[in-house]
Design a protein around this motif. Sequence first.
Motif, PDB file in Angstrom:
ATOM      1  N   LEU A   1       0.753  -1.168   0.020  1.00 35.50           N
ATOM      2  CA  LEU A   1      -0.140  -0.106  -0.026  1.00 35.50           C
ATOM      3  C   LEU A   1       0.886   1.336   0.062  1.00 35.50           C
ATOM      4  CD1 LEU A   1      -2.671  -1.090   2.672  1.00 35.50           C
ATOM      5  CD2 LEU A   1      -2.965  -0.869   0.317  1.00 35.50           C
ATOM      6  N   PHE A   2       2.357   1.344   0.502  1.00 39.58           N
ATOM      7  CA  PHE A   2       3.159   2.448   0.529  1.00 39.58           C
ATOM      8  C   PHE A   2       4.182   2.459  -0.387  1.00 39.58           C
ATOM      9  CE2 PHE A   2       1.831   1.295   4.869  1.00 39.58           C
ATOM     10  CZ  PHE A   2       0.754   2.346   5.417  1.00 39.58           C
TER      11      PHE A   2
ATOM     12  N   TYR B   1      -0.309   6.881   7.846  1.00 40.10           N
ATOM     13  CA  TYR B   1      -0.042   5.474   8.244  1.00 40.10           C
ATOM     14  C   TYR B   1      -1.087   4.773   8.974  1.00 40.10           C
ATOM     15  CZ  TYR B   1       2.547   1.365  10.328  1.00 40.10           C
ATOM     16  OH  TYR B   1       2.666   0.221  10.477  1.00 40.10           O
TER      17      TYR B   1
ATOM     18  N   ASN C   1      -4.314   5.625   8.873  1.00 46.12           N
ATOM     19  CA  ASN C   1      -5.503   5.512   7.776  1.00 46.12           C
ATOM     20  C   ASN C   1      -5.290   4.147   6.990  1.00 46.12           C
ATOM     21  OD1 ASN C   1      -6.774   7.722   8.911  1.00 46.12           O
ATOM     22  ND2 ASN C   1      -6.053   8.957   7.380  1.00 46.12           N
ATOM     23  N   GLN C   2      -4.032   4.115   6.156  1.00 47.55           N
ATOM     24  CA  GLN C   2      -3.502   2.743   5.708  1.00 47.55           C
ATOM     25  C   GLN C   2      -3.855   1.549   6.482  1.00 47.55           C
ATOM     26  OE1 GLN C   2      -4.117   4.086   2.631  1.00 47.55           O
ATOM     27  NE2 GLN C   2      -2.152   3.558   1.838  1.00 47.55           N
TER      28      GLN C   2
ATOM     29  N   GLU D   1      -7.506   0.702   6.669  1.00 44.30           N
ATOM     30  CA  GLU D   1      -7.857   0.264   5.348  1.00 44.30           C
ATOM     31  C   GLU D   1      -7.495  -1.141   5.072  1.00 44.30           C
ATOM     32  OE1 GLU D   1      -6.931   1.198   0.639  1.00 44.30           O
ATOM     33  OE2 GLU D   1      -6.746   2.871   1.917  1.00 44.30           O
TER      34      GLU D   1
END
Length: 55
Positions: free
Chosen positions: A31-32, A43, A45-46, A49
């Motif tokens: 994701l990053f 971070y 929020n990810q 998710e």
Amino acid sequence: MRWTRASTTSTSCPGRLERLHRIDAEGFYSLFEGMVIDDTAVYNNQLQEFESLRS
């Protein structure tokens, strides 16, 4: 597909738990890809998710 938790005390398949951790880590850090994060809010929020995608 049904989600099952791997037992951490089982010695019959020692690589299974390591493999599950590696797959989760690869999925999360993908994701990053290409991002530089200097804010913990991004971070977090990810992370939320990713956890919602897993459940």
